[in-house]
Write a protein that holds these residues in place. Sequence first.
Motif, PDB file in Angstrom:
ATOM      1  N   UNK A 233      19.232  56.382  10.536  1.00  8.81           N
ATOM      2  CA  UNK A 233      18.731  55.147  11.132  1.00  8.81           C
ATOM      3  C   UNK A 233      19.838  54.471  11.931  1.00  8.81           C
TER       4      UNK A 233
ATOM      5  N   UNK B 274      19.706  63.256  13.670  1.00  6.15           N
ATOM      6  CA  UNK B 274      18.781  63.193  14.796  1.00  6.15           C
ATOM      7  C   UNK B 274      18.234  61.782  14.865  1.00  6.15           C
TER       8      UNK B 274
ATOM      9  N   UNK C 272      15.667  58.978  14.304  1.00 11.43           N
ATOM     10  CA  UNK C 272      14.747  58.844  13.176  1.00 11.43           C
ATOM     11  C   UNK C 272      13.460  58.140  13.591  1.00 11.43           C
ATOM     12  N   UNK C 273      13.614  56.928  14.117  1.00  6.03           N
ATOM     13  CA  UNK C 273      12.419  56.163  14.479  1.00  6.03           C
ATOM     14  C   UNK C 273      11.995  56.421  15.923  1.00  6.03           C
ATOM     15  N   UNK C 274      12.982  56.492  16.800  1.00  5.43           N
ATOM     16  CA  UNK C 274      12.653  56.589  18.212  1.00  5.43           C
ATOM     17  C   UNK C 274      12.405  58.041  18.598  1.00  5.43           C
TER      18      UNK C 274
END
Lengths: 372, 151, 359
Positions: free
Chosen positions: B109, B125, B127-129
């Motif tokens: 994050x 990598x 996570x959210x986007x």
Amino acid sequence: MQYEEIATTEEGNLVINVGPQHPATHGVMHLVITMNGETILNVEPHLGYIHRSIEKMCESLSYRQFIYSTSRMDYLSSHINNHGCALAVEKGLQIEVPERAKVIRILMDELTRIASHVLWWGAMAMDVGALTPFFHAFRERELINDIMEETCGARLTMNYMVPGGVMTDLHPNFVKKVKEFVAFFRTKIDEYDTLVTYNVIFQERMKNVGVISAADAVSFGCTGPVLRACGVKSDIRKLAPYDGYEKLNFEEPLETAGDSYARYLVRMRELRESLSIIDQLIDNIPEGDFQAKTKAVLKLPKGEFYSRVETARGEFGVYIISEGGLTPYRIHFRSPGFANLSCLNHIAKGQKIGDLVAMMGTLDLVIPDIDR
Amino acid sequence: MTKEELKAKLTEFNPTAVFDEAGEWLNVSIEASEWLPLAQQLRNSAELDFDFLFSVTGVDWKTHLTVVYHLRSIKHGHIIVVKAKCDRAKPEIETVCNIWKTAELNEREAYDLFGIIFLNHPDLRRLFLTDDWEGWPLRKDYVDEINIIKL
Amino acid sequence: MISLEHISQSIHEALSASLNPTLVLLIEMAIAGILVISLFAVLGLVLVFMERKVSAYMQIRLGPNRVGYKGFAQTAADTLKLLIKEGLTPDGADKFLFNLAPLLVIVVAMLIMAPIAFTKGFQLWDINIGVLYVSAVSSVGVIGILMAGWASNNKYSLLGAMRSGAQIVSYELSAGLSVLTIVILVGSLSINDIIASQQNGWWIFKGHIPVLISFVIFVIAVTAETNRAPFDLAEAESELTAGFHTEYSGMRFALFFLAEYVNIFIVCAIGATLFFGGWMPFHIGSWEEFNHVMDFIPGIVWFFGKIFSLIFLIMWFRWTFPRLRVDQLLNLEWKYLLPIAMFNLLLTTVMAITGFYIK
């Protein structure tokens, strides 16, 4: 005839996408599961389908405004989220909250906890295939929602807690209705037990499934019922009491098995504890102000403030960094669901796909809480 | 352990650490390169036994980035806040997901939103986007004309 | 008294009087076909409505109550909706098998209808191995489900179909063994003989504990065979979205849906025939007067009453129990039901030889 290749890994294992649209994820979560037959080898969560970057939004909202965005995170315990934010601001401004407001806050928190656990109970029973409990759960939840609607004016995102107290005074019917609800709900909890808890199939589905050891649960940052099911005391209401929880007489339910059934039992016992807290307070709401006198514009002094509260899902933390301006310099929310999710892969390995659904049910994942 | 005892203990491990006792908990500021040895000491020392990492986040101070770790010991109940300072142009810090497993997602994050690179992280990598997102949204100089409404 | 037997008899005589036998047979087959199809349609409507009302009652809801009188037309409206909906076939699907599967499932359901005796002398096909025929044909239905799961080219469908295959093949055994208990006691595979043997009382009362055990096993096994909760692993909504019929829509989906309900009806009809005397009224041994009073209620009413009571039981299961896991499901069959059923069969055989049952 041409067939599309069914996606498999090099070893010939099946890769399956659960979500973002799937009845078991209760929201838009996406799990990529590698399976050998019905046995799960790996679960990889793909997050962000409802990421709104609430932390960034809060950087341009005032200290009164940002609280309301947290109702949209864990929408099932929005009161408690608001409470945590209000506590952080009060910590910064050193506002003394009136006794009446404190009691009202605890009452609302515990009602929210009941509403959240009741919904969880219904949804989890639905995950393991029993559809009826969901409707029974909603019958009780509606009563709480009605109480909330009268006092707060909203049924889901209540936005009732403000820095210094609560937004309005209690509705005149509040005490009467809560008492009615508590009396009604006590009979219904036993019904829940007969319908689901003692059911042989249900117990078979839950016991020895999704076992996590205490050390692992701590390492994964699990909190709330997930950690308490491993026998670790972790209730913030006991560890760092806020707003008068220290004066109340309630127990922190602990189980030692660490499996799905232990998590289930912890939540069911929490329901009873919440009822007992409400019982202790409902007749003793002190008279006085429901809100402390605060300035119209709040400005936190330069510094860092961290407050913790126990939501229905675990430890919720608000980390405010202030530079002395009108808006926070940086806000971080420690959401319980995000940490609880991280242990999913660990506990799901080697289990069946049906168990994965049951495990997600007992972890009680609320997707907006994870994505923020 | 009280704040003073924690402070004394930590000075043993890391003499250059800067302490701030103003807040509720003891704050320790260190350089990013000092983090991994300190983390191991915090976790493994029996007296400290910080086994519960309950919050990992980044802060953009415009001149530099800090990674803030909130640690608690389940056994002893004491809490410490560690702030590791990173270079803003090249923010790199060792991962601690071997020590605290929760760090894996939390560090992803922080990478996603701040661009802090966690060295030796198993799976760093977005996570959210989305994977092709440009920029690090929670940095103060991030500009998005369309989506961000300024107060 | 006019009975269905008289009606069918007089139709046969009227036709035979003017036409040659081959033509009579053809016309009678056409009539039977129409009757079966209309029974299917009516059953679909009634059972779906019943399920919705039963579930609503258990879930403290009202259920459908707007379309038609008290919502009776709701299922008809739903069927109409399904009829005019587009039936999508996914691009990657095996189109031939994909379209064949619902047809196969429904045809199998229709075939099982043949030897069932609805009332005295009212039966499509009086075959002397009726019970064997039913067990044999009902196993074919699983091929349709496997076909649907495979042809959909969807991983959820495939998983659901595989589960369904394993499940139906296993539970067929217990169902078969529990049916055999009655066959041993009667000494015949013919449906009519089985019903006739219950002239002086139904087997569930006459047969002591072995028949009770086999009835319980039968109910569990057929619930599993019809893929109903708590054994609805083939659909498993919360796990596999909709299992083997995930990709089906419109009328093809409706056919699966209909087949499910018709299958429930049929297995309950078999259960009623074997354990509750089929259309035979409630008789107690030699109480002639009592038996005579009971005979005034037509056999068809008895038969449907029994069937719908059993259907209600199976619906009750569905809305109460959580679903089993796939390995627990197979454990239940192979480790518990099958050994018990085998032992029970032995016990029944001993009982039949020694004559230790109410004759």
